[in-house]
Design an enzyme around this catalytic site. Structure first.
Site, PDB file in Angstrom:
ATOM      1  CG  ASP A  32     -61.115   6.997  -3.814  1.00  0.00           C
ATOM      2  OD1 ASP A  32     -62.238   6.015  -4.010  1.00  0.00           O
ATOM      3  OD2 ASP A  32     -60.996   7.450  -2.389  1.00  0.00           O
ATOM      4  CG  ASN A  80     -61.084  -1.832  -4.123  1.00  0.00           C
ATOM      5  OD1 ASN A  80     -60.196  -1.533  -4.824  1.00  0.00           O
ATOM      6  ND2 ASN A  80     -61.539  -1.265  -3.219  1.00  0.00           N
TER       7      ASN A  80
HETATM    8  C1  IPE Z   1     -58.397   2.734  -2.637  1.00  0.00           C
HETATM    9  O1  IPE Z   1     -59.558   3.285  -2.815  1.00  0.00           O
HETATM   10  C2  IPE Z   1     -58.432   1.642  -3.801  1.00  0.00           C
HETATM   11  C3  IPE Z   1     -58.243   2.303  -5.256  1.00  0.00           C
HETATM   12  C4  IPE Z   1     -58.462   3.133  -5.510  1.00  0.00           C
HETATM   13  C5  IPE Z   1     -58.149   0.879  -6.326  1.00  0.00           C
HETATM   14  P1  IPE Z   1     -60.831   2.655  -1.858  1.00  0.00           P
HETATM   15  O2  IPE Z   1     -62.107   3.584  -2.346  1.00  0.00           O
HETATM   16  O3  IPE Z   1     -60.768   1.365  -2.037  1.00  0.00           O
HETATM   17  O4  IPE Z   1     -60.317   2.950  -0.445  1.00  0.00           O
HETATM   18  P2  IPE Z   1     -61.256   3.272   0.961  1.00  0.00           P
HETATM   19  O5  IPE Z   1     -62.198   2.349   0.929  1.00  0.00           O
HETATM   20  O6  IPE Z   1     -61.767   4.617   0.762  1.00  0.00           O
HETATM   21  O7  IPE Z   1     -60.001   3.294   1.870  1.00  0.00           O
HETATM   22  C1  IPE Z   2     -62.176   4.215  -6.832  1.00  0.00           C
HETATM   23  O1  IPE Z   2     -63.408   4.795  -6.986  1.00  0.00           O
HETATM   24  C2  IPE Z   2     -61.983   2.926  -7.839  1.00  0.00           C
HETATM   25  C3  IPE Z   2     -61.655   1.855  -7.183  1.00  0.00           C
HETATM   26  C4  IPE Z   2     -61.561   1.604  -5.704  1.00  0.00           C
HETATM   27  C5  IPE Z   2     -61.751   0.538  -7.902  1.00  0.00           C
HETATM   28  P1  IPE Z   2     -64.365   4.272  -5.854  1.00  0.00           P
HETATM   29  O2  IPE Z   2     -65.294   3.192  -6.359  1.00  0.00           O
HETATM   30  O3  IPE Z   2     -63.622   3.708  -4.396  1.00  0.00           O
HETATM   31  O4  IPE Z   2     -65.456   5.617  -5.580  1.00  0.00           O
HETATM   32  P2  IPE Z   2     -65.889   6.174  -4.096  1.00  0.00           P
HETATM   33  O5  IPE Z   2     -64.504   6.399  -3.261  1.00  0.00           O
HETATM   34  O6  IPE Z   2     -66.763   5.179  -3.568  1.00  0.00           O
HETATM   35  O7  IPE Z   2     -66.478   7.345  -4.620  1.00  0.00           O
HETATM   36 MG    MG Z   3     -63.339   4.910  -2.800  1.00  0.00          MG
END
Ligand code: IPE
Ligand code: IPE
Ligand code: MG
Length: 253
Positions: A32, A80
């Site tokens: 993340d 997602n």
């Molecule tokens: C969790 O991260 C999912 C992945 C890393 C694939 P998210 O960024 O989607 O989760 P939230 O929205 O912070 O809970």
């Molecule tokens: C995690 O990074 C990757 C996925 C959820 C696929 P994010 O895209 O959630 O990155 P942030 O949390 O918005 O920085």
């Molecule tokens: Mg994220």
């Protein structure tokens, strides 16, 4: 797009010297912070995801160096799909390309790739690459990398319960026979051991629906670094912290 990204082969890893009994058998990694990493640099969010590819490979290398047998990587959650169509499209295509680009590299290192996730909605091309990677690496024994794509912990439990309920409805299982170990066998990867170390970089302190069933007694380690900046040293630090924890599982010493 064609360039094959691999970790720096000359980089020397210094895994901590930890007795095997204090090492996690299964690490769950929430990859993340990609979007924030890119936005901090005035770049589109997708640039952050792209950086994550090499980081994941470095984490695999670091797990191999430590002898950690199971790593689950959260790549795309069932939630997602709520992102913009552009980002969803990018992430699907990216997962497909990473699997295609890296399956040989993973295979050379003896990594067994397993997919955990839900079929509906997942792009067919992604599913195809997941199946190819599974097929190519099925006999590898150095470690297991579970790619969690279109994965949700609640979805997994619901899917498992649904299959088990069918067994009950057809008279093959009696309700009073249902146990925790029986339901475990209905999870996406029935061989998956319980999560020992649940690791999330990016500063967020939540599970975001990752491996709920398997993490009932996981040790949670949260780090502030964003995933594109994450590296073997951060993994080693998390494992050291894990080794210092006192795990009681509800009992007493
Ligand atoms: C969790 O991260 C999912 C992945 C890393 C694939 P998210 O960024 O989607 O989760 P939230 O929205 O912070 O809970
Ligand atoms: C995690 O990074 C990757 C996925 C959820 C696929 P994010 O895209 O959630 O990155 P942030 O949390 O918005 O920085
Ligand atoms: Mg994220």
């Amino acid at each position: 797009m064609k360039r094959v990204i691999t970790p720096d082969r000359n980089r020397v890893l210094h895994p901590p010297q930890i007795p095997a009994e204090f090492l996690p058998r299964h690490i769950a990694l929430v990859m993340d912070g990609n979007g924030r990493w890119a936005q901090e640099r005035g770049m589109p969010r997708t640039q952050g995801h792209k950086r994550g590819e090499a980081v994941l490979l470095e984490v695999v290398d670091a797990c191999l160096a430590m002898g950690i047998p199971y790593l689950s990587a959260y790549a795309f959650s069932t939630e997602n799909w709520r992102r913009t169509p552009d980002e969803v499209r990018f992430l699907m295509g990216f997962n497909r390309d990473v699997l295609r680009r890296q399956r040989e590299w993973l295979n050379e290192r003896g990594v067994r790739v397993v997919w955990a996730g839900r079929r509906p909605r997942l792009w067919r091309s992604v599913l195809k690459e997941l199946e190819k990677a599974e097929e190519l690496t099925r006999d590898n024994t150095a470690m297991t990398l579970v790619m969690c794509v279109n994965y949700g912990g609640r979805a997994e439990i619901v899917d498992g319960v649904r299959s088990l309920a069918q067994q009950v409805a057809s008279g093959k299982v009696r309700p009073e026979e249902i146990s925790e170990s029986m339901l475990s066998a209905y999870m996406y990867d029935p061989q998956m051991p319980d999560v020992d170390l649940f690791l999330r970089p990016s500063g967020e302190k939540r599970t975001s629906n990752f491996l709920l069933w398997q993490s009932a007694y996981a040790e949670m380690v949260y780090q502030d670094k964003l995933f594109p900046d994450f590296g073997p040293e951060d993994l080693f630090a998390a494992v050291e912290e894990y080794a210092r924890r006192d795990r009681r599982f509800g009992g007493t010493k």
